[in-house]
Scaffold this motif. Structure first.
Motif, PDB file in Angstrom:
ATOM      1  N   GLN A  84     -11.238   8.218  -4.182  1.00  0.00           N
ATOM      2  CA  GLN A  84     -10.694   6.946  -3.725  1.00  0.00           C
ATOM      3  C   GLN A  84      -9.787   6.377  -4.813  1.00  0.00           C
ATOM      4  N   LEU A  85      -8.579   6.008  -4.419  1.00  0.00           N
ATOM      5  CA  LEU A  85      -7.572   5.645  -5.394  1.00  0.00           C
ATOM      6  C   LEU A  85      -7.953   4.406  -6.192  1.00  0.00           C
ATOM      7  N   ASP A  86      -8.547   3.417  -5.522  1.00  0.00           N
ATOM      8  CA  ASP A  86      -8.890   2.190  -6.248  1.00  0.00           C
ATOM      9  C   ASP A  86      -9.972   2.443  -7.297  1.00  0.00           C
ATOM     10  N   ARG A 112       0.816  -1.222   0.000  1.00  0.00           N
ATOM     11  CA  ARG A 112       0.000   0.000   0.000  1.00  0.00           C
ATOM     12  C   ARG A 112       0.850   1.273   0.000  1.00  0.00           C
ATOM     13  N   ARG A 134      -8.071   4.140 -10.358  1.00  0.00           N
ATOM     14  CA  ARG A 134      -7.254   3.206 -11.138  1.00  0.00           C
ATOM     15  C   ARG A 134      -8.101   2.116 -11.792  1.00  0.00           C
ATOM     16  N   GLU A 137       3.284   4.252  -1.455  1.00  0.00           N
ATOM     17  CA  GLU A 137       3.351   4.956  -2.722  1.00  0.00           C
ATOM     18  C   GLU A 137       4.626   4.568  -3.468  1.00  0.00           C
ATOM     19  N   PRO A 165      -3.837   3.692  -0.949  1.00  0.00           N
ATOM     20  CA  PRO A 165      -4.932   3.076  -1.722  1.00  0.00           C
ATOM     21  C   PRO A 165      -6.047   2.518  -0.834  1.00  0.00           C
ATOM     22  N   ASP A 166      -5.776   2.347   0.468  1.00  0.00           N
ATOM     23  CA  ASP A 166      -6.787   1.816   1.384  1.00  0.00           C
ATOM     24  C   ASP A 166      -7.649   2.904   2.018  1.00  0.00           C
TER      25      ASP A 166
END
Length: 612
Positions: A437-439, A131, A442, A133, A352-353
């Protein structure tokens, strides 16, 4: 355990022997190593501690019973002697049963809890690493270090919080119990024997310390030799092509010879150490028997008392020396725990969490970089973007061209949010990606890079890496769009064909088409192509480009390219130079400016092509 572990002392400990120029590094407190113990572990440790202390007391108690047996032979009649001996033997049986039980509990409880905690720490460490960077891997940690800590530091920590703790408690109980029984049964003889203890402990301690250093040097030599083998076998084609077999064998032999010399030193040291310890022991036995005989004659001591005191004191003293390896393991475990726990507790700058951001159910695909200032964390003084701005409208194709080092691929990294700019914004549909939210971001982006990386599994598994719930129909559809279905169907095992390490069983064009299929199967709204065809031959480039053209029709596409012939049909071409856009427009418009950077790049490539 958490409260105790939180108070980590800023102690210093040194790297393992044999490392030149080793520097001090922090370690956690002893209790801090048990930070991730749960209730089950606490219960196991409690039972293991009680069992270890009881097991440690069994040795001094055995000496006590041994003295009773000797006194039993002093009976007046045969019947009396047999009766006393039978009672003593029964006590040995009871002690043996009790020792078997507590020994089982000691070893099993501490081994199980050590394995449980080490497993938990391994999982937490890997989860924490994944997780982090991308900058974390650029600056702080390399893949080699991560693997080393996963395989090496976790073993050191497991050794320090597992069976070694029970063994140390056992030895401490033996030390204390031996001296208590010795002084209770004969304090005069115990005082005399105290004079012989320091030499025994010193000899055992020095021997253990020297052996530990030599052993570490030997392990380092074997590790270096193993690295030579790994690198040689992993690059066997290069080794063979340059006739490097002799060089590899020579280097391997060099490290093995060092390991051999360390093994010889270890054998000599071990022999001298054991010889010294036993010399001290037997000298102590002689002193005890001599002085014990005087006490029998003058103070009314019995032979059993003398033997009990002798062996109780000597057993207690030797246990103190035997505890040295445990202490060494604890120090190594504390240092390893600090390295592992620092990574586990590290809060990534791009997490990412993190579920606090806004989640995108669907996006239009509008991408914008607005007044971005950026430098890579590994090179903070070298500014890549200085007020860079770029807008890519939804459903269009933006080509980014320029000389090497101008910042083309950096655009891809910022849109994927591998890094955050020092200033400015990266927007998707007008929303700063930092607030998303990163997920979810992506999940809407597909990436095809110049050198796609593959896992050592089947073609099917590599394609579905972008979508775990994909059906075989989805896989085949994506493969057809990527122009990959034809060559996959001709393989003996089809989609179940193993790609080999890093995709070594596939050609460059085949790997690129599978990478495109992997991106297609996600059905991304934004497609990022980072030099996707630059490493291919003309025919492979044509096939891959046809696949790309087919999937770019309804997606927002950002293409980074060196070969300008591949971007002529782009909706817009941005020419980047020194972190800024110096030209922008259609191909036909840009070539009209003969003094422009784009035109100069075309002329340069055509000139190089003619020379070739």
């Amino acid at each position: 355990m958490d409260a105790a572990a939180a108070a980590e002392a800023p102690n210093r400990c040194h790297d393992g022997p044999g490392e030149e120029g080793s520097v001090g590094q922090q370690k956690v407190s002893f209790t801090g190593m048990f930070r991730y113990a749960d209730r089950t572990d606490l219960l196991l440790m409690l039972v293991g501690t009680v069992a270890a202390l009881a097991n440690g007391m069994s040795q001094p108690l055995m000496m006590l019973l041994f003295g009773d047996v000797i006194d039993a032979f002093g009976g007046a009649t045969t019947a009396t002697v047999l009766q006393r001996v039978n009672k003593a033997v029964l006590k040995f049986v009871y002690l043996g049963i009790g020792t078997a039980i507590v020994s089982f509990l000691q070893v099993s409880c501490w081994t199980i809890t050590g394995e449980r905690q080490a497993t938990c720490i391994r999982s937490l460490y890997l989860k924490s690493v994944l997780r982090q960077e991308i900058a974390f891997f650029d600056v702080e940690m390399t893949p080699g270090k991560i693997v080393s800590r996963m395989s090496g530091d976790t073993v050191l920590l497991q050794d320090a919080i597992g069976e070694k703790v029970g063994k140390f408690q056992n030895l401490v109980a033996t030390f204390i119990g031996g001296f208590i029984i010795g002084f209770v049964k004969g304090w005069l003889l115990s005082l005399v024997l105290l004079a012989s203890i320091p030499p025994v402990v010193f000899a055992a301690g020095v021997s253990a310390m020297v052996l530990s250093k030599i052993s570490t040097k030997g392990q380092e030599s074997y590790s270096n030799a193993g690295n030579v083998v790994q690198q040689t076998i992993g690059s066997i084609k290069t080794v063979v092509s340059f006739n490097g077999e002799k060089q590899a064998i020579s280097l391997y032999s060099k490290y093995i010879h060092k390991a051999y010399k360390n093994a010889v030193e270890e054998g000599i040291t071990n022999g001298l150490g054991m010889g010294s310890v036993f010399f001290m022991f037997f000298c102590s036995y002689g002193l005890a028997i001599w002085y014990g005989g005087k006490l029998v004659l003058t103070k009314g001591y019995t032979g059993g008392q003398v033997i009990t005191v002798l062996f109780s004191i000597m057993t207690g003293a030797s246990s103190l020396g035997n505890a040295t390896p445990c202490m060494t393991a604890f120090v190594g475990g504390q240092c390893a725990a600090h390295r592992l726990f620092t990574t586990i507790r590290r809060k990534p700058q791009i997490n990412p969490d993190d579920k606090t951001g806004k989640q995108l159910e669907d996006i239009i695909g509008d991408v914008e970089l607005k007044d971005v200032y950026f430098s890579y964390p590994a090179r903070p003084d070298q500014l890549i973007f200085d007020g860079f701005s770029l807008h890519v409208s939804s459903g269009t194709t933006m080509a980014i061209v320029g000389e090497s080092g101008s910042g083309k691929s950096t655009v891809i990294s910022l849109v994927e949010r591998f890094y955050d700019p020092q200033a400015g914004e990266v927007l998707i549909d007008g929303i700063n990606i930092k607030s998303l939210q990163l997920d979810s971001v992506r999940g809407k982006i597909g990436l095809v890079s110049q050198e796609p990386l593959f896992f050592m599994t089947s073609i099917k598994d590599n394609i579905t890496y972008g979508k775990e719930d994909a059906t075989i129909e989805d896989i085949k559809r994506a493969s057809e769009l990527a122009n990959a279905a034809n060559f996959i169907d001709k393989l003996p095992n089809g989609y179940d064909t193993m790609v080999g390490q890093h995709g070594a069983q596939l050609s460059g064009g085949q790997k690129q088409r599978i990478a495109i299929a992997r991106a297609i199967i996600k059905d991304p709204k934004i497609l990022l192509l980072d030099e996707a065809t630059s490493a291919l031959d003309v025919e492979s480039e044509r096939i891959v480009q046809e696949a790309l053209d087919r999937i770019m029709l309804d997606k927002t596409t950002i293409v980074v390219a060196h070969r300008l012939t591949t971007v002529r049909n782009a909706d817009c071409i941005s020419v980047v130079q020194r972190g800024k856009i110096v030209e922008q427009g259609l191909h036909d418009e840009l070539v009209l400016n003969s003094d422009g950077v784009y035109c100069q790049l075309i002329l340069l490539q055509e000139t190089c092509g003619e020379k070739k």
